[in-house]
Design an enzyme around this catalytic site. Structure first.
Site, PDB file in Angstrom:
ATOM      1  N   CYS A 100       0.657  -1.327   0.185  1.00 18.76           N
ATOM      2  CA  CYS A 100      -0.118  -0.172  -0.034  1.00 18.76           C
ATOM      3  C   CYS A 100       0.890   1.209  -0.110  1.00 18.76           C
ATOM      4  O   CYS A 100       1.698   1.214   0.443  1.00 18.76           O
ATOM      5  CB  CYS A 100      -0.900  -0.311   1.064  1.00 18.76           C
ATOM      6  SG  CYS A 100      -1.766   1.399   1.631  1.00 18.76           S
ATOM      7  N   THR A 191      -4.242   5.166   7.232  1.00 20.88           N
ATOM      8  CA  THR A 191      -3.130   4.425   6.311  1.00 20.88           C
ATOM      9  C   THR A 191      -3.115   5.918   6.614  1.00 20.88           C
ATOM     10  O   THR A 191      -3.303   6.963   5.660  1.00 20.88           O
ATOM     11  CB  THR A 191      -4.123   4.552   5.150  1.00 20.88           C
ATOM     12  OG1 THR A 191      -4.699   2.824   5.377  1.00 20.88           O
ATOM     13  CG2 THR A 191      -3.171   3.886   3.983  1.00 20.88           C
ATOM     14  N   GLU A 257      -0.380   1.933   9.062  1.00 23.48           N
ATOM     15  CA  GLU A 257      -1.512   2.632   9.625  1.00 23.48           C
ATOM     16  C   GLU A 257      -1.480   2.897  11.121  1.00 23.48           C
ATOM     17  O   GLU A 257      -0.187   2.548  11.791  1.00 23.48           O
ATOM     18  CB  GLU A 257      -2.390   0.364   9.666  1.00 23.48           C
ATOM     19  CG  GLU A 257      -3.855   0.628   8.143  1.00 23.48           C
ATOM     20  CD  GLU A 257      -2.984   0.673   7.184  1.00 23.48           C
ATOM     21  OE1 GLU A 257      -1.915  -0.363   7.088  1.00 23.48           O
ATOM     22  OE2 GLU A 257      -2.983   0.772   6.462  1.00 23.48           O
ATOM     23  N   HIS A 292     -12.484   5.779  -3.687  1.00 27.13           N
ATOM     24  CA  HIS A 292     -11.355   4.389  -2.399  1.00 27.13           C
ATOM     25  C   HIS A 292     -11.800   2.726  -2.919  1.00 27.13           C
ATOM     26  O   HIS A 292     -10.664   1.891  -3.109  1.00 27.13           O
ATOM     27  CB  HIS A 292     -11.826   4.342  -1.115  1.00 27.13           C
ATOM     28  CG  HIS A 292     -10.091   4.152  -1.035  1.00 27.13           C
ATOM     29  ND1 HIS A 292      -9.632   5.053  -1.328  1.00 27.13           N
ATOM     30  CD2 HIS A 292      -9.566   3.687  -0.180  1.00 27.13           C
ATOM     31  CE1 HIS A 292      -7.789   3.944  -0.889  1.00 27.13           C
ATOM     32  NE2 HIS A 292      -8.204   3.788   0.290  1.00 27.13           N
ATOM     33  N   TYR A 296      -9.374  -0.134  -5.413  1.00 21.91           N
ATOM     34  CA  TYR A 296      -9.284  -1.237  -5.029  1.00 21.91           C
ATOM     35  C   TYR A 296      -8.446  -2.086  -6.377  1.00 21.91           C
ATOM     36  O   TYR A 296      -7.694  -2.344  -6.318  1.00 21.91           O
ATOM     37  CB  TYR A 296      -9.740  -2.162  -3.993  1.00 21.91           C
ATOM     38  CG  TYR A 296      -8.929  -1.317  -2.783  1.00 21.91           C
ATOM     39  CD1 TYR A 296      -8.758   0.136  -2.174  1.00 21.91           C
ATOM     40  CD2 TYR A 296      -9.019  -2.662  -1.249  1.00 21.91           C
ATOM     41  CE1 TYR A 296      -8.816   0.156  -1.014  1.00 21.91           C
ATOM     42  CE2 TYR A 296      -8.479  -1.751  -0.556  1.00 21.91           C
ATOM     43  CZ  TYR A 296      -8.892  -0.911   0.102  1.00 21.91           C
ATOM     44  OH  TYR A 296      -8.227  -0.410   1.241  1.00 21.91           O
ATOM     45  N   CYS A 299      -4.362  -0.488  -7.078  1.00 22.38           N
ATOM     46  CA  CYS A 299      -3.579  -1.329  -6.336  1.00 22.38           C
ATOM     47  C   CYS A 299      -3.537  -2.480  -5.536  1.00 22.38           C
ATOM     48  O   CYS A 299      -2.425  -3.130  -5.863  1.00 22.38           O
ATOM     49  CB  CYS A 299      -3.158  -0.325  -4.893  1.00 22.38           C
ATOM     50  SG  CYS A 299      -4.304  -0.652  -3.705  1.00 22.38           S
ATOM     51  N   GLU A 446      -6.413  -6.101   5.150  1.00 20.97           N
ATOM     52  CA  GLU A 446      -6.324  -5.135   4.043  1.00 20.97           C
ATOM     53  C   GLU A 446      -7.353  -4.842   3.369  1.00 20.97           C
ATOM     54  O   GLU A 446      -7.995  -3.912   3.314  1.00 20.97           O
ATOM     55  CB  GLU A 446      -5.126  -4.061   4.161  1.00 20.97           C
ATOM     56  CG  GLU A 446      -5.235  -2.680   4.350  1.00 20.97           C
ATOM     57  CD  GLU A 446      -4.976  -2.068   2.945  1.00 20.97           C
ATOM     58  OE1 GLU A 446      -5.471  -2.604   1.749  1.00 20.97           O
ATOM     59  OE2 GLU A 446      -6.588  -1.088   2.648  1.00 20.97           O
TER      60      GLU A 446
HETATM   61 FE1  SF4 Z   1      -3.230   1.698   0.050  1.00 20.70          FE
HETATM   62 FE2  SF4 Z   1      -4.782   0.578  -2.387  1.00 20.70          FE
HETATM   63 FE3  SF4 Z   1      -5.773   2.808  -0.482  1.00 20.70          FE
HETATM   64 FE4  SF4 Z   1      -4.207   3.285  -2.110  1.00 20.70          FE
HETATM   65  S1  SF4 Z   1      -6.288   2.310  -2.964  1.00 20.70           S
HETATM   66  S2  SF4 Z   1      -4.479   3.528   0.025  1.00 20.70           S
HETATM   67  S3  SF4 Z   1      -2.575   1.330  -2.164  1.00 20.70           S
HETATM   68  S4  SF4 Z   1      -5.237   0.450  -0.223  1.00 20.70           S
HETATM   69 FE    FE Z   2      -6.670   1.077   2.270  1.00 16.46          FE
END
Ligand code: SF4
Ligand code: FE
Length: 488
Positions: A100, A191, A257, A292, A296, A299, A446
């Protein structure tokens, strides 16, 4: 200075007076702490790519507020294509960090608050949107890293915020002054909180009448008086304190975190973007969650790419790469990561313009994307552990490999097809760290709970699924309702 370099970002953290705690001790120099530094390096990559010629289109954009070139992580999504670029950038960063890289939370929060403040002003005649734009210009012009702070500690989850036995279970306003507000509470497992210059506080759930003090959105420097960070433990974190780099696996990068305590923190009015407008807590939560959950789809496939690469390498070291069942399992792994990515991209391309002018992803696709993320990384880890073999959890340490007495045995008995023991141990340690070790939080728990736990997605999927239309389609085809007339 619109675009900081990775080094400038790292150096800028040294000027913060943040109150950081780890293992019960106050950490004065968190930037060079061996347990914290990998997470700083991961965010530093978001700065590095903005200077790499081949990634200019993904990593940078032109600000609609200032007309200047800025890092995409502090930009508003002004089209569906901007969101596509975001998700592609996240996949590339997942591939390069294997963990992350933390900065997306702030980017997604910025976009949610931008559109919501516009709508609050429209209804209430407030000035939140203009204030927010001024703050965002400051962020963009100084290329600051923003932490999106949403998740409250919540206490008794069956009780509304203002009815909690302890009133501080959700962040709330404890005092309104002429010059600003004072807030108290704590944000859980935040985070990238220690590594960010600023935090953007948002409510964590839909607030109702009576919860007015809890409907608060504001920005503050992360080293503000009254802010305390209690760093979260990660599996095998003390390996980072040992000699050598093999046993850590992903040595350079890691996630972060922390529990962020807000103990009567003062926020001036020009940094307050919601204060009591309970009906707008839901839009800001849903929009942030949508952004968000879509992220995902960038990432997690990127990190999955690394896991696939490491797994394939292990099958080659073991001389089984060409076995049909091995190739089949690798194909399955690729299918899983591409499905994750496809859903993230679909959420972008089906996005919509908000009243404020920035774009939101398609809520249904974003939630389906994150729902898949609560499952597929677990399956990817299972397949990787299957193919890499039991040595994942039985390998000797780097100290044994380097030992003048017994190192020769480790070298002899851990060598593999065409490679020496060290290379094999390094790859095993990387998979270990990604599946249940140091960087595993980014890929397992996570994936389950980040951006909301699975039930939150199920609720959104149920709301967005339009069951009535589906039933209508079935009734027509079954001949219960009038069938299509092809002559029409
Ligand atoms: Fe972390 Fe993925 Fe969230 Fe970006 S989208 S903060 S890399 S978990
Ligand atoms: Fe995250």
């Amino acid at each position: 200075m619109a675009l900081k370099t990775a080094q400038e970002y790292i150096d800028s953290l040294r000027t913060l007076k943040s109150d950081v705690w780890l293992f019960g001790e106050k950490i004065d120099n968190f930037v060079d702490h061996p347990i914290i530094r990998p997470s700083i390096n991961a965010i530093a990559m978001t700065y590095k790519i903005a200077h790499e010629p081949e990634w200019q289109d993904l990593a940078t954009t032109t600000s609609n507020l200032t007309g200047e070139k800025i890092n995409r992580f502090s930009a508003l999504f002004m089209s569906c294509d901007d969101m596509v670029k975001k998700v592609k950038m996240q996949r590339m960063l997942g591939q390069r960090t294997g963990c992350c890289f933390q900065r997306c939370v702030g980017m997604d929060a910025i976009n949610a608050v931008y559109s919501t403040t516009f709508e609050i002003d429209e209804k209430h005649g407030t000035k939140y949107h203009e204030r927010f734009k001024e703050w965002l210009k400051y962020i963009q012009q100084n290329d600051l890293c923003v932490q999106g702070a949403m998740t409250d500690v919540k206490g008794d989850r069956g009780v509304r915020p203002h009815l909690q036995e302890d009133p501080d279970m959700f962040v709330h306003v404890v005092e309104k002054r002429d010059d600003g507000i004072v807030i108290r509470g704590a944000k859980a497992h935040q985070t990238g909180s220690v590594n960010s210059h600023e935090m953007l506080i948002m409510p964590t759930l839909t607030m109702r009448e009576g919860d007015e003090d809890y409907a608060v959105c504001c920005a503050l420097p992360s080293d503000s008086p009254g802010v305390h960070f209690i760093y979260g433990r990660q599996s095998c974190d003390k390996r980072k304190l040992e000699e050598g780099d093999i046993d850590v696996g992903n040595f350079l990068f890691g996630g972060q975190e922390a529990l962020t305590v807000l103990d009567d923190v003062f926020v001036p009015w020009d940094r307050v973007f919601m204060c009591g407008e309970v009906e707008f807590s839901n839009p800001v939560v849903e929009r942030f969650a949508g952004n968000h959950r879509q992220s995902y789809g960038g990432c997690k496939p990127g990190i999955g790419d690394v896991l696939i690469g490491a797994t394939v390498a292990m099958t080659e070291y073991n001389g089984v790469a060409k076995a049909s069942h091995v190739r089949d399992k690798v194909a399955e792994m690729n299918h899983l990561v591409e499905t994750l990515h496809a859903c993230g991209l679909a959420a972008c391309t089906q996005g919509e313009k908000t009243k404020a002018g920035n774009y939101q992803p398609d809520i249904l696709m974003a939630n389906v994307c994150k729902m898949n993320v609560t499952r597929y990384p677990y399956e990817l880890c299972r397949l990787s552990e299957d193919l890499a073999g039991g040595a994942l959890v039985t390998i000797p340490s780097e100290a044994d490999l380097r030992s003048p007495e017994i190192g020769k045995y480790v070298s002899k008995y851990f060598k593999a097809k065409d490679v020496g023991a060290e290379e094999r141990l390094r790859m095993l340690a990387l998979i270990n760290s990604m599946t249940f070790g140091l960087t595993a939080p980014s890929y397992r728990t996570e994936s389950m709970h980040g951006a909301g736990s699975p039930q939150a997605m199920k609720v959104m999927i149920e709301r967005q699924s339009n069951l009535d239309e589906k039933k209508k389609a079935a009734r027509k085809l079954a001949g219960i309702d009038e069938r299509e007339n092809l002559a029409d």
